[in-house]
Motif scaffolding. Structure first.
Motif, PDB file in Angstrom:
ATOM      1  N   UNK A 119       0.838  -1.197   0.000  1.00 35.31           N
ATOM      2  CA  UNK A 119       0.000   0.000   0.000  1.00 35.31           C
ATOM      3  C   UNK A 119       0.871   1.244   0.000  1.00 35.31           C
ATOM      4  N   UNK A 120       0.570   2.103  -0.953  1.00 35.33           N
ATOM      5  CA  UNK A 120       1.233   3.387  -1.087  1.00 35.33           C
ATOM      6  C   UNK A 120       0.173   4.381  -1.533  1.00 35.33           C
ATOM      7  N   UNK A 121       0.133   5.532  -0.932  1.00 36.56           N
ATOM      8  CA  UNK A 121      -0.903   6.509  -1.244  1.00 36.56           C
ATOM      9  C   UNK A 121      -0.801   6.985  -2.694  1.00 36.56           C
ATOM     10  N   UNK A 122       0.413   7.223  -3.158  1.00 41.58           N
ATOM     11  CA  UNK A 122       0.592   7.693  -4.539  1.00 41.58           C
ATOM     12  C   UNK A 122       0.191   6.622  -5.547  1.00 41.58           C
ATOM     13  N   UNK A 123       0.550   5.381  -5.247  1.00 45.41           N
ATOM     14  CA  UNK A 123       0.179   4.285  -6.146  1.00 45.41           C
ATOM     15  C   UNK A 123      -1.336   4.107  -6.175  1.00 45.41           C
ATOM     16  N   UNK A 124      -1.973   4.203  -5.017  1.00 40.55           N
ATOM     17  CA  UNK A 124      -3.423   4.071  -4.942  1.00 40.55           C
ATOM     18  C   UNK A 124      -4.114   5.193  -5.705  1.00 40.55           C
ATOM     19  N   UNK A 125      -3.641   6.410  -5.535  1.00 41.34           N
ATOM     20  CA  UNK A 125      -4.202   7.549  -6.254  1.00 41.34           C
ATOM     21  C   UNK A 125      -4.017   7.391  -7.755  1.00 41.34           C
ATOM     22  N   UNK A 126      -2.849   6.947  -8.172  1.00 45.10           N
ATOM     23  CA  UNK A 126      -2.575   6.734  -9.583  1.00 45.10           C
ATOM     24  C   UNK A 126      -3.480   5.647 -10.166  1.00 45.10           C
ATOM     25  N   UNK A 127      -3.686   4.575  -9.434  1.00 45.66           N
ATOM     26  CA  UNK A 127      -4.538   3.477  -9.917  1.00 45.66           C
ATOM     27  C   UNK A 127      -5.992   3.923 -10.034  1.00 45.66           C
ATOM     28  N   UNK A 128      -6.472   4.684  -9.071  1.00 45.57           N
ATOM     29  CA  UNK A 128      -7.858   5.155  -9.114  1.00 45.57           C
ATOM     30  C   UNK A 128      -8.057   6.129 -10.270  1.00 45.57           C
ATOM     31  N   UNK A 129      -7.130   7.050 -10.447  1.00 46.21           N
ATOM     32  CA  UNK A 129      -7.230   8.006 -11.561  1.00 46.21           C
ATOM     33  C   UNK A 129      -7.165   7.276 -12.894  1.00 46.21           C
ATOM     34  N   UNK A 130      -6.279   6.313 -13.008  1.00 41.41           N
ATOM     35  CA  UNK A 130      -6.163   5.540 -14.239  1.00 41.41           C
ATOM     36  C   UNK A 130      -7.431   4.755 -14.529  1.00 41.41           C
ATOM     37  N   UNK A 131      -8.010   4.156 -13.512  1.00 43.05           N
ATOM     38  CA  UNK A 131      -9.231   3.381 -13.693  1.00 43.05           C
ATOM     39  C   UNK A 131     -10.386   4.274 -14.133  1.00 43.05           C
ATOM     40  N   UNK A 132     -10.513   5.445 -13.549  1.00 41.08           N
ATOM     41  CA  UNK A 132     -11.599   6.365 -13.910  1.00 41.08           C
ATOM     42  C   UNK A 132     -11.422   6.877 -15.340  1.00 41.08           C
ATOM     43  N   UNK A 133     -10.217   7.288 -15.697  1.00 36.91           N
ATOM     44  CA  UNK A 133      -9.975   7.805 -17.054  1.00 36.91           C
ATOM     45  C   UNK A 133     -10.190   6.713 -18.095  1.00 36.91           C
TER      46      UNK A 133
END
Length: 136
Positions: A37-51
């Motif tokens: 778990x990493x906050x930046x990785x989680x944020x990147x994955x969520x943004x990527x999934x939404x886009x």
């Protein structure tokens, strides 16, 4: 009247397949959150999934912003793949034979093809407004 966002159907199919693959890949990235778990990785994955989800849905429905979301999705993937390869190249490693380099080239080609063959202006809405009107 059919909406047209690309000049050729083949380009549309390439864009839909690419968008679907990127959406599936970003959906599987959710499993990476549980490994480390990493906050930046989680944020990147969520943004990527939404886009990627927006890109896929907009391409299927042929909305006007489909190319914008596909460009964002491809640029995000190119940055993700190109960042480690760039540092590998700067450190003296041969990246031309690397497996992710091939995907990087494919995504860059897909980005170029999508932007070259997109329909510049859609006048379909204005044509509908002029039905039945005299243009003398």
């Amino acid at each position: 009247m059919k909406r047209k966002i690309f000049k050729y159907k083949l380009v549309y199919y390439i864009a839909v397949i690419t968008s679907l693959l990127l959406f599936i890949i970003s959906a599987f990235w959710i499993l990476e959150i549980f490994n480390d778990f990493n906050l930046y990785k989680t944020l990147f994955i969520v943004i990527s999934l939404v886009i990627n989800a927006f890109a896929f849905v907009n391409l299927i429905e042929k909305y006007d912003k489909a190319i914008l979301f596909l460009n964002l999705s491809l640029l995000l993937s190119i940055i993700l793949l190109g960042y480690p390869l760039l540092f590998g190249f700067l450190n003296g490693y041969s990246v031309l034979e690397h497996f992710t380099f091939r995907f990087l080239i494919i995504f860059i080609l897909c980005l170029l093809i999508v932007n070259v063959f997109k329909v510049k202006k859609n006048d379909g809405v204005k044509e509908i407004e002029h039905i039945g009107k005299s243009e003398d």
